[in-house]
Scaffold this motif. Structure first.
Motif, PDB file in Angstrom:
ATOM      1  N   SER A   1       0.818  -1.218   0.000  1.00  0.00           N
ATOM      2  CA  SER A   1       0.000   0.000   0.000  1.00  0.00           C
ATOM      3  C   SER A   1       0.850   1.266   0.000  1.00  0.00           C
ATOM      4  O   SER A   1       0.350   2.356  -0.220  1.00  0.00           O
ATOM      5  N   TYR A   2       2.145   1.129   0.304  1.00  0.00           N
ATOM      6  CA  TYR A   2       3.045   2.271   0.468  1.00  0.00           C
ATOM      7  C   TYR A   2       3.820   2.512  -0.822  1.00  0.00           C
ATOM      8  O   TYR A   2       4.360   1.585  -1.405  1.00  0.00           O
TER       9      TYR A   2
ATOM     10  N   GLU B   1      -1.943   3.999  -0.182  1.00  0.00           N
ATOM     11  CA  GLU B   1      -3.191   3.869  -0.929  1.00  0.00           C
ATOM     12  C   GLU B   1      -4.002   2.750  -0.299  1.00  0.00           C
ATOM     13  O   GLU B   1      -3.639   1.576  -0.410  1.00  0.00           O
ATOM     14  N   PHE B   2      -5.057   3.132   0.385  1.00  0.00           N
ATOM     15  CA  PHE B   2      -5.945   2.165   1.014  1.00  0.00           C
ATOM     16  C   PHE B   2      -7.240   2.069   0.207  1.00  0.00           C
ATOM     17  O   PHE B   2      -7.443   2.823  -0.746  1.00  0.00           O
TER      18      PHE B   2
ATOM     19  N   PHE C   1      -0.351  13.197  -7.029  1.00  0.00           N
ATOM     20  CA  PHE C   1      -0.900  12.186  -6.117  1.00  0.00           C
ATOM     21  C   PHE C   1      -2.419  12.312  -6.021  1.00  0.00           C
ATOM     22  O   PHE C   1      -3.138  11.322  -6.117  1.00  0.00           O
ATOM     23  N   ILE C   2      -2.907  13.539  -5.872  1.00  0.00           N
ATOM     24  CA  ILE C   2      -4.348  13.778  -5.759  1.00  0.00           C
ATOM     25  C   ILE C   2      -5.073  13.300  -7.010  1.00  0.00           C
ATOM     26  O   ILE C   2      -6.133  12.675  -6.935  1.00  0.00           O
TER      27      ILE C   2
ATOM     28  N   ASP D   1      -9.985   9.049  -7.211  1.00  0.00           N
ATOM     29  CA  ASP D   1     -11.085   9.861  -6.685  1.00  0.00           C
ATOM     30  C   ASP D   1     -11.224   9.712  -5.174  1.00  0.00           C
ATOM     31  O   ASP D   1     -12.088  10.336  -4.564  1.00  0.00           O
ATOM     32  N   GLN D   2     -10.417   8.855  -4.568  1.00  0.00           N
ATOM     33  CA  GLN D   2     -10.508   8.634  -3.125  1.00  0.00           C
ATOM     34  C   GLN D   2     -10.090   9.890  -2.364  1.00  0.00           C
ATOM     35  O   GLN D   2      -9.202  10.626  -2.828  1.00  0.00           O
ATOM     36  N   PRO D   3     -10.704  10.127  -1.193  1.00  0.00           N
ATOM     37  CA  PRO D   3     -10.259  11.253  -0.362  1.00  0.00           C
ATOM     38  C   PRO D   3      -8.784  11.083   0.044  1.00  0.00           C
ATOM     39  O   PRO D   3      -8.291   9.957   0.106  1.00  0.00           O
ATOM     40  N   VAL D   4      -8.127  12.194   0.319  1.00  0.00           N
ATOM     41  CA  VAL D   4      -6.727  12.191   0.743  1.00  0.00           C
ATOM     42  C   VAL D   4      -6.654  12.859   2.108  1.00  0.00           C
ATOM     43  O   VAL D   4      -7.271  13.902   2.328  1.00  0.00           O
TER      44      VAL D   4
END
Length: 170
Positions: A38-39, A59-60, A88-89, A93-96
């Motif tokens: 994930s890292y 990234e989860f 990265f953003i 579409d996932q929140p950061v």
């Protein structure tokens, strides 16, 4: 995949950019890179091929976490941090979410302003970063989130994943 030379360059920027309480030991950081799918680390190199900036993130399934973003101190202010964050953003579409020091001095206020200009929101609930190194104390920080502000209850499942996956608390 990050090679040995690149890892040394990344860690040197990390060490010069963050207090020891906000980064792992050399060995701990290296192990993380090897063993956690994930890292990831995104880098920016100069014309000579040397790493001059990096973003380390997780990234989860339901969100992403920016653990470190840093630019070589000799070239800060040139837009590389913004470029890495924007990249990265835009990858999902996932929140950061990310952690920042509370806005108590000029540097912490400037750092928060940098993230706010990218669309992040400073959330006003209590948050503690568990120690990244043996023998260190918890660190009082605040959470910033993108694209929306988060209520503490909405952040709770993210916090649980951060505490177990990023900080190794069981």
């Amino acid at each position: 995949m990050i090679n040995e030379h690149d890892f040394y360059e990344i860690y040197a920027i990390m060490e010069s950019s963050f207090p020891a309480s906000e980064c792992r030991t050399f060995e701990g950081q290296k192990a993380l890179l090897k063993h956690h799918p994930s890292y990831r680390i995104i880098t920016e190199k100069n014309e000579q091929g040397n790493i001059v900036a990096f973003l380390a993130g997780w990234e989860f399934e339901h969100f992403r976490f920016v653990e470190h973003v840093a630019v070589d101190s000799r070239i800060r202010g040139g837009g590389l941090g913004k470029k890495l964050m924007s990249s990265f953003i835009s990858r999902s579409d996932q929140p950061v979410v990310l952690e920042v020091e509370p806005p108590v001095d000029e540097w912490s206020q400037r750092r928060i302003g940098f993230y706010e200009r990218l669309g992040f929101h400073l959330n006003h609930f209590e948050y503690v970063q568990p120690p990244l190194r043996e023998g260190q104390a918890d660190l009082r920080l605040q959470i910033m989130s993108y694209p929306d502000a988060l209520a503490e209850s909405a952040f709770a499942p993210f916090k649980e994943i951060l505490y177990t996956e990023v900080y190794g608390l069981k």
